[in-house]
Design an enzyme around this catalytic site. Structure first.
Site, PDB file in Angstrom:
ATOM      1  CB  VAL A 152      39.572 -27.928  17.363  1.00 24.39           C
ATOM      2  CG1 VAL A 152      40.754 -28.719  17.931  1.00 24.39           C
ATOM      3  CG2 VAL A 152      38.373 -28.040  18.283  1.00 24.39           C
ATOM      4  CD  GLU A 153      44.899 -22.384  16.604  1.00 20.84           C
ATOM      5  OE1 GLU A 153      45.533 -21.730  15.747  1.00 20.84           O
ATOM      6  OE2 GLU A 153      45.043 -22.231  17.829  1.00 20.84           O
ATOM      7  CB  VAL A 154      43.839 -30.173  13.598  1.00 25.67           C
ATOM      8  CG1 VAL A 154      44.527 -31.521  13.363  1.00 25.67           C
ATOM      9  CG2 VAL A 154      42.464 -30.385  14.238  1.00 25.67           C
ATOM     10  CD  GLU A 182      46.895 -23.580  13.196  1.00 25.94           C
ATOM     11  OE1 GLU A 182      48.025 -23.551  13.736  1.00 25.94           O
ATOM     12  OE2 GLU A 182      45.887 -23.015  13.691  1.00 25.94           O
TER      13      GLU A 182
END
Length: 322
Positions: A152-154, A182
């Site tokens: 999951v890109e937070v 990120e």
């Protein structure tokens, strides 16, 4: 979170939203799903049935899974006591502006407001919110399907609070995902930009007649895909440099790699070329039903995850904001 098992509202019941709902329910959470589609209840039943064996293989309790998921037509009712909202609406800035304004008004003040946006940073749709509202909005971008693929890109927005980032990371870890924070907003974030870079060259190679779609997929599955599933591009390059590591790779092979950059393609993708590409992909895979292909994909992805051990080490970049 306000409870051991937070209440989660899933807004949007497309492929991603249905997968999120199954994952959250598999972890014992109470899930409300809101979507205007008339077949919402049937879509949820089908998705939970499909996902249940995958969740069981992850060691989750699938008993009474459907009882933990409630279809709700009204947005306000779906979010009224939510601790977390996971939005999965259309990839449209104006739509998200309106939706998140409603979420800020209708969800409890403590609720974390997360978007599965694939390319639009949250700052693009929170400009009209006050600081308190914008402070709890951020991107939680998964890869399809999120109940199987761990990343999951937070991605915090310009006004996202540090506490919201910390809570988002804790929430995604609690459902067995691997969140990576990120440091800057950029359209497409990291995963999709990497995917699109490879896709652009893949399209160029097919357009130029170097390979067909199925041959290109075979090359990736049996080389880069295999390697990157275990080490990623930078560690792969470091190991490719032998005992000298990435320095040896950069100094001795780097110049030839840089020369190759100049020859990488920019597909024209005129309507005629697009149609030829679609026909080529359909020729390679169109004879097999969608469900058959997705089941095969999911079975293989589960096997890869099992081999890698689903207790993936924590991603190194977990600072909230500098």
């Amino acid at each position: 979170m306000t409870t051991t098992h937070p209440t989660v509202a899933v807004i949007g019941a497309g492929t991603i939203g249905l997968s999120w709902a199954a994952l959250f329910a598999g972890h014992g959470m109470r899930v409300r799903v809101s979507d205007p589609r008339p077949d919402l209840a049937a879509a949820l039943d089908g998705a939970l049935t499909e996902a249940a064996p995958h969740l069981a293989r992850q060691g989750l309790d699938i008993g009474n899974l459907a009882e933990r998921v409630e279809p709700v037509g009204d947005l306000a009712a779906a979010v009224r006591d939510a601790d977390v909202v996971q939005e999965n609406g259309p990839e449209n800035t104006a739509f998200k502006q309106e939706l998140f304004a409603a979420l800020v008004r209708q969800a409890p003040p403590h609720a974390l407001l997360l978007s599965s946006s694939s390319a639009i940073p949250s700052s693009a749709f929170t400009g009209d919110l006050d600081d308190a509202g914008a402070g709890r909005v951020l991107i939680g971008h998964p890869f399809n399907p999120p109940h199987l693929v761990p990343l999951v890109e937070v991605v915090p927005g310009a006004r996202t609070s540090k506490d919201a980032v910390r809570r988002a990371v804790a929430f995604y870890r609690s459902v067995g995902r691997v969140p990576v924070v990120e440091r800057k907003e950029i359209p497409g974030f990291v995963g999709n930009r990497l995917q699109n870079a490879l896709s652009r060259e893949a399209i160029h190679l097919v357009e130029q007649g170097v390979v067909g779609p199925a041959e290109l997929d075979t090359i990736v599955v049996n080389s880069l895909g295999l390697r990157w599933s275990t080490v990623g591009p930078f560690l792969g390059a470091h190991l490719g440099g032998g005992p000298g590591g990435y320095r040896h790779m950069a100094e001795h092979i780097g110049p030839s790699m840089r020369r190759m950059w100049d020859s990488l393609g920019s597909p024209a993708q005129s309507p005629e070329q697009t149609e030829r590409l679609i026909a080529a992909v359909e020729g390679a895979y169109g004879s097999r039903p969608y469900r058959e292909l997705t089941r095969e994909r999911d079975r293989k992805q589960l096997a890869v995850l099992a081999a890698l051990n689903t207790d993936t080490p924590t991603a190194p970049n977990q600072e909230t904001r500098s």
